[in-house]
Design an enzyme around this catalytic site. Structure first.
Site, mmCIF file in Angstrom:
data_model
loop_
_atom_site.group_PDB
_atom_site.id
_atom_site.type_symbol
_atom_site.label_atom_id
_atom_site.label_comp_id
_atom_site.label_asym_id
_atom_site.label_seq_id
_atom_site.Cartn_x
_atom_site.Cartn_y
_atom_site.Cartn_z
ATOM 1 N N SER A 1 -8.321 30.100 -2.263
ATOM 2 C CA SER A 1 -8.677 29.007 -3.165
ATOM 3 C C SER A 1 -8.392 29.367 -4.626
ATOM 4 O O SER A 1 -8.770 30.439 -5.095
ATOM 5 C CB SER A 1 -10.161 28.691 -3.004
ATOM 6 O OG SER A 1 -10.543 27.693 -3.918
ATOM 7 N N ASN B 1 -9.827 36.250 -14.712
ATOM 8 C CA ASN B 1 -9.722 34.830 -15.037
ATOM 9 C C ASN B 1 -11.087 34.258 -15.352
ATOM 10 O O ASN B 1 -12.106 34.684 -14.831
ATOM 11 C CB ASN B 1 -9.027 34.063 -13.899
ATOM 12 C CG ASN B 1 -10.000 33.592 -12.842
ATOM 13 O OD1 ASN B 1 -10.686 32.574 -13.026
ATOM 14 N ND2 ASN B 1 -10.105 34.337 -11.749
ATOM 15 N N SER B 2 -11.042 33.281 -16.243
ATOM 16 C CA SER B 2 -12.252 32.552 -16.600
ATOM 17 C C SER B 2 -11.914 31.067 -16.585
ATOM 18 O O SER B 2 -12.004 30.372 -17.590
ATOM 19 C CB SER B 2 -12.711 32.992 -17.997
ATOM 20 O OG SER B 2 -13.816 32.228 -18.402
ATOM 21 N N GLY C 1 -13.314 28.703 -14.652
ATOM 22 C CA GLY C 1 -14.552 27.916 -14.714
ATOM 23 C C GLY C 1 -14.525 26.686 -13.825
ATOM 24 O O GLY C 1 -15.034 25.625 -14.195
ATOM 25 N N CYS D 1 -18.713 31.766 -7.345
ATOM 26 C CA CYS D 1 -17.796 31.724 -8.486
ATOM 27 C C CYS D 1 -18.361 32.545 -9.645
ATOM 28 O O CYS D 1 -19.487 32.321 -10.075
ATOM 29 C CB CYS D 1 -17.553 30.293 -8.946
ATOM 30 S SG CYS D 1 -16.419 30.241 -10.336
ATOM 31 N N GLY E 1 -6.638 40.778 -7.904
ATOM 32 C CA GLY E 1 -5.386 41.530 -7.843
ATOM 33 C C GLY E 1 -5.609 42.927 -7.277
ATOM 34 O O GLY E 1 -6.674 43.233 -6.740
ATOM 35 N N GLY F 1 -4.121 35.345 -3.138
ATOM 36 C CA GLY F 1 -4.587 34.617 -4.317
ATOM 37 C C GLY F 1 -3.702 34.906 -5.509
ATOM 38 O O GLY F 1 -2.658 34.261 -5.700
HETATM 39 C C1 LIG Z 1 -6.830 31.825 -11.307
HETATM 40 C C2 LIG Z 1 -7.817 31.947 -10.185
HETATM 41 C C3 LIG Z 1 -8.587 30.839 -9.830
HETATM 42 C C4 LIG Z 1 -9.500 30.940 -8.773
HETATM 43 N N1 LIG Z 1 -10.228 29.835 -8.424
HETATM 44 C C5 LIG Z 1 -11.053 29.890 -7.333
HETATM 45 C C6 LIG Z 1 -11.744 28.731 -6.885
HETATM 46 O O1 LIG Z 1 -11.618 27.626 -7.433
HETATM 47 N N2 LIG Z 1 -12.561 28.859 -5.805
HETATM 48 C C7 LIG Z 1 -12.731 30.039 -5.129
HETATM 49 O O2 LIG Z 1 -13.473 30.086 -4.148
HETATM 50 N N3 LIG Z 1 -12.065 31.155 -5.532
HETATM 51 C C8 LIG Z 1 -11.239 31.103 -6.609
HETATM 52 N N4 LIG Z 1 -10.545 32.226 -6.992
HETATM 53 C C9 LIG Z 1 -10.752 33.493 -6.250
HETATM 54 C C10 LIG Z 1 -9.671 33.707 -5.180
HETATM 55 O O3 LIG Z 1 -9.712 32.702 -4.194
HETATM 56 C C11 LIG Z 1 -9.835 35.086 -4.509
HETATM 57 O O4 LIG Z 1 -11.088 35.130 -3.850
HETATM 58 C C12 LIG Z 1 -9.767 36.259 -5.475
HETATM 59 O O5 LIG Z 1 -8.868 35.995 -6.536
HETATM 60 C C13 LIG Z 1 -9.348 37.559 -4.792
HETATM 61 O O6 LIG Z 1 -8.062 37.481 -4.231
HETATM 62 P P1 LIG Z 1 -6.704 37.929 -4.991
HETATM 63 O O7 LIG Z 1 -6.929 39.323 -5.495
HETATM 64 O O8 LIG Z 1 -5.624 37.812 -3.946
HETATM 65 O O9 LIG Z 1 -6.501 36.971 -6.121
HETATM 66 C C14 LIG Z 1 -9.641 32.163 -8.065
HETATM 67 C C15 LIG Z 1 -8.859 33.264 -8.430
HETATM 68 C C16 LIG Z 1 -7.955 33.177 -9.476
HETATM 69 C C17 LIG Z 1 -7.123 34.387 -9.831
#
Ligand SMILES: Cc1cc2nc3c(=O)[nH]c(=O)nc-3n(C[C@H](O)[C@H](O)[C@H](O)COP(=O)(O)O)c2cc1C
Length: 299
Positions: free
Chosen positions: A17, A65-66, A68, A125, A211, A260
């Site tokens: 997500s 990220n922020s 929100g 979140c 990341g 993500g």
């Molecule tokens: C830009 C950004 C926006 C995100 N928005 C959401 C969100 O709306 N809802 C959610 O459950 N997780 C959100 N996440 C978290 C990701 O779904 C994921 O749990 C987290 O980034 C770890 O995975 P990654 O290291 O592959 O990014 C967001 C992550 C990023 C980087």
């Protein structure tokens, strides 16, 4: 092929997500139907503008990220995004965010007749409220939420957690109330300071760290939870950037693996991972690999 909650996934790779938005932008680069699944950005009842900029800052080995929970709100989501998601030929997971039980009930009610395969309740979140979504932080509130949502939901319910303290207790409460699966992990909190000004870079001070920096944390969390909850389906994520990362997540106990931040650096990444995984699996059996988690050791 992976099957959880009687849903077939053509491969174990899904988009997590957030970074993939609601799919349209990403669809300009890749065929989303080749994915095991796609998760929408968390949608809330009311439209959210999100936090003031800067919203993303690079750090060594990751990003903070922020955003929100910026999103168009449920009515606009239904008008502008749902049709696109409904037409995908892959499993769609709809991520829902609320401040109380009635928000979640309203969202589920409005989306129950969509083609979505799963509802994922985002209880973790790092960028809203005082300390994440208030409902997410104790056993009682999680139990009540899941119990109420299960009464009306036509789809399996997954609960998305971060690296909360007493995670086992929270997950136990969710499962007792009927949760069908768990998504791990949401981004833990991170911070960056500008040493010239002495000020934090993100307006809220902290944001969500994602990341490669969080991959070992995600793996350890998933492994721990898999050891304690042998049967519950787990969607694992956190720093997956290539097929080897994805295999580690499966070995740690994830049934499905989310990408993500990886799609923000390279939109083709999920398809590359799927291609490489297929080659890897030519000589190996998915279930054998998956069983490493429960057969493995834990110190
Ligand atoms: C830009 C950004 C926006 C995100 N928005 C959401 C969100 O709306 N809802 C959610 O459950 N997780 C959100 N996440 C978290 C990701 O779904 C994921 O749990 C987290 O980034 C770890 O995975 P990654 O290291 O592959 O990014 C967001 C992550 C990023 C980087």
């Amino acid at each position: 092929m992976v099957e959880i909650c009687n849903i077939k996934f053509k491969n174990p790779i899904i988009i997590a997500s957030g970074p993939g938005g609601n799919g349209q932008e990403l669809a300009e680069y890749i065929d989303l139907n080749k994915l095991g699944g796609f998760t929408s950005k968390t949608v809330t009842i009311k439209e959210k503008e999100g936090n003031p900029p800067p919203r993303i800052v690079n750090v060594k080995a990751g990003i903070i990220n922020s955003i929100g929970l910026q999103n168009p709100g449920i009515e606009n989501f239904i008008k502008n995004d749902l049709k696109f998601l409904n037409n995908l030929k892959t499993n769609v997971i709809l991520s829902l965010g609320g401040e109380n039980i009635s928000d979640y009930l309203m969202l589920v009610d409005k989306l129950n007749n969509s083609n979505a395969a799963i509802f994922e309740l985002n209880l973790s979140c790092p960028n809203v409220g005082k300390d994440g979504i208030p409902l997410g932080i104790n056993e009682k509130s999680i139990f009540e939420l899941v119990q109420e949502v299960k009464k009306i939901s036509k789809k399996p319910i997954f609960i998305k957690f971060g690296v909360e303290t007493f995670l086992e207790d929270l997950i136990n409460a969710a499962i007792k109330a009927g949760a069908d699966g768990i998504t791990l992990i949401n981004s833990p909190k991170g911070m960056k300071i500008d040493i010239n000004t002495g000020k934090v870079i993100l307006k809220r001070g902290v944001g969500g760290l994602s990341g490669p920096a969080i991959k070992p944390i995600a793996l350890a969390t998933i492994f721990r939870i898999r050891r304690n909850f042998r049967k519950i389906p787990i969607i694992g994520m956190g720093g997956v950037f290539d097929y080897k990362d994805a295999i580690e997540f499966i070995m740690a106990g994830a049934n499905l693996v989310g990408v993500g931040s990886g799609v923000m650096t390279d939109p083709y990444l999920p398809l590359k991972i799927i291609y490489d995984l297929e080659n890897y699996f030519k000589n190996k059996n998915y279930n054998e690999i998956f069983s490493c988690a429960v057969e493995g050791y834990y110190v």
